[in-house]
Each structure stands twice: as C-alpha cells, then as structure tokens.
Design a protein around this motif. Structure first.
Motif, PDB file in Angstrom:
ATOM      1  N   ALA A  30     -29.406  20.965   0.944  1.00  0.00           N
ATOM      2  CA  ALA A  30     -28.314  21.914   1.135  1.00  0.00           C
ATOM      3  C   ALA A  30     -27.032  21.406   0.517  1.00  0.00           C
ATOM      4  CB  ALA A  30     -28.119  22.178   2.624  1.00  0.00           C
ATOM      5  N   GLY A  48     -26.361  30.991  13.470  1.00  0.00           N
ATOM      6  CA  GLY A  48     -27.030  30.100  12.540  1.00  0.00           C
ATOM      7  C   GLY A  48     -26.226  28.846  12.305  1.00  0.00           C
ATOM      8  N   LEU A  52     -26.087  29.955   6.587  1.00  0.00           N
ATOM      9  CA  LEU A  52     -27.463  30.345   6.894  1.00  0.00           C
ATOM     10  C   LEU A  52     -27.514  31.075   8.227  1.00  0.00           C
ATOM     11  CD1 LEU A  52     -30.411  30.006   5.865  1.00  0.00           C
ATOM     12  CD2 LEU A  52     -30.535  27.994   7.319  1.00  0.00           C
ATOM     13  N   ALA A  61     -31.939  33.354   2.393  1.00  0.00           N
ATOM     14  CA  ALA A  61     -31.622  31.965   2.721  1.00  0.00           C
ATOM     15  C   ALA A  61     -31.494  31.146   1.446  1.00  0.00           C
ATOM     16  CB  ALA A  61     -32.692  31.374   3.637  1.00  0.00           C
ATOM     17  N   LEU A  65     -28.088  29.145   0.044  1.00  0.00           N
ATOM     18  CA  LEU A  65     -28.208  27.697  -0.096  1.00  0.00           C
ATOM     19  C   LEU A  65     -28.259  27.278  -1.558  1.00  0.00           C
ATOM     20  CD1 LEU A  65     -30.705  26.897   2.801  1.00  0.00           C
ATOM     21  CD2 LEU A  65     -28.235  26.522   2.749  1.00  0.00           C
ATOM     22  N   PHE A  69     -34.211  26.390  -1.077  1.00  0.00           N
ATOM     23  CA  PHE A  69     -34.854  26.628   0.212  1.00  0.00           C
ATOM     24  C   PHE A  69     -36.337  26.736  -0.096  1.00  0.00           C
ATOM     25  CE2 PHE A  69     -35.802  29.164   4.087  1.00  0.00           C
ATOM     26  CZ  PHE A  69     -35.223  28.326   5.017  1.00  0.00           C
ATOM     27  N   VAL A  92     -34.948  24.123  10.009  1.00  0.00           N
ATOM     28  CA  VAL A  92     -34.924  25.578  10.063  1.00  0.00           C
ATOM     29  C   VAL A  92     -36.346  26.042  10.298  1.00  0.00           C
ATOM     30  CG1 VAL A  92     -34.446  27.695   8.792  1.00  0.00           C
ATOM     31  CG2 VAL A  92     -32.974  25.708   8.487  1.00  0.00           C
ATOM     32  N   VAL A  99     -35.892  33.508   8.707  1.00  0.00           N
ATOM     33  CA  VAL A  99     -35.314  32.404   9.470  1.00  0.00           C
ATOM     34  C   VAL A  99     -35.336  32.800  10.941  1.00  0.00           C
ATOM     35  CG1 VAL A  99     -33.222  31.056   9.901  1.00  0.00           C
ATOM     36  CG2 VAL A  99     -33.862  31.665   7.550  1.00  0.00           C
TER      37      VAL A  99
END
Length: 156
Positions: A30, A48, A52, A61, A65, A69, A92, A99
């Motif tokens: 990340a 979150g 995210l 997501a 990011l 991901f 996660v 997610v």
C-alpha cells in the motif's frame, strides 16, 4: 466507531468467518497509495482504513491502492490479503470479490479518535465517554468493549 473497535475484536473471529491463515503468496504493498495520498497516517474507521472501504469490489480496492491489491477480481470464497507498506500489520478480508473487513493486528494503526490495540480500558472509556458497553467474550473469561455511534441513554 462501533465498527472500528469491532475491527479490533474481529481479528479473534477470523477462523470462524474465513478458514486458514493469511495468504503469504498475496502480499499487497500500500506504500504507493500512501505516497499518492500525501503520506498521511491511515486511520481505521467504521468504513475501512485510509481510502479502502468495506464493500468495495476488488477492482475498486485496487484503484484506491494504486493498482496494488493482489487478488483476482473474480475471487470466490474468502481470502486474507496482507497490506504491506503501512505501519503495523493490517489484513483485508475479501469475500466473493468484495472487501468484507479490515483487521488491524497491532497498535501501530489508530482509530480516528486515537484508540489503538493495547490501550487500557480506562483510555477507551475516556476516548468514548458514555459510549462504551462491555460484553462478555463467548469463549474466554475476557470481554469486548463495544463503542456505539452516539451516547447511550439509560433506559433505552
């Protein structure tokens, strides 16, 4: 904030909702997203962590990011993704391509109010005055601290 503290407690329930340990072959950095977002410290909220959000698709997501991901868009079932490049250990949970939850595993990441894993009960009560309920743990002699969104009113 109730969800934020539930996120802390949820890590104890990992094996109930998703069997197995975090996948070591799926390691997400990340760091690029943190740089893109001004390197601000990420906080965990009921929604979150950082950009995210619970409920995002894998594609959404990945977009927030910075493309990092590493799980298939069409992932079926449950997987835990380790986010690297953040302070502390953050997982996660992805269920059926979305997610489902964020798990903070140590005190390096705080809630928006400043609560962290390892804080005393006294500190949690001081951060959320009148909003903390104590509930027994189902399997041990311990208990959970559940923080409500608003002050609880006696008699409700």
């Amino acid at each position: 904030m109730i969800a934020a503290l539930r996120l802390l407690a949820a890590s104890l329930l990992v094996q109930v909702a998703c069997t197995g340990s975090p996948r070591s072959d799926v390691d997400t950095t990340a760091g690029a997203a943190a740089q893109r977002l001004g390197e601000r410290p990420w906080t965990v909220t009921p929604a979150g962590i950082g950009p995210l959000r619970v409920g995002m698709s894998v594609a959404e997501a990945r977009a927030v990011l910075g493309g990092e991901f590493a799980v298939a868009d069409s992932a079926v079932g449950c997987a835990h993704i380790v986010l690297t490049g953040l302070p502390g250990r953050v997982l996660v949970m992805v269920v059926d391509g979305r997610v489902a939850r964020v798990e903070v595993k140590d005190g390096a990441v705080a809630t928006a109010t400043g609560a962290r894993i390892g804080d005393s009960e006294l500190r949690i009560h001081s951060l959320y005055p009148g909003r903390v309920q104590v509930q027994p743990h189902k399997y041990t002699l311990g208990h959970y601290l559940i923080v409500s969104e608003k002050k609880s009113v006696k008699g409700e």
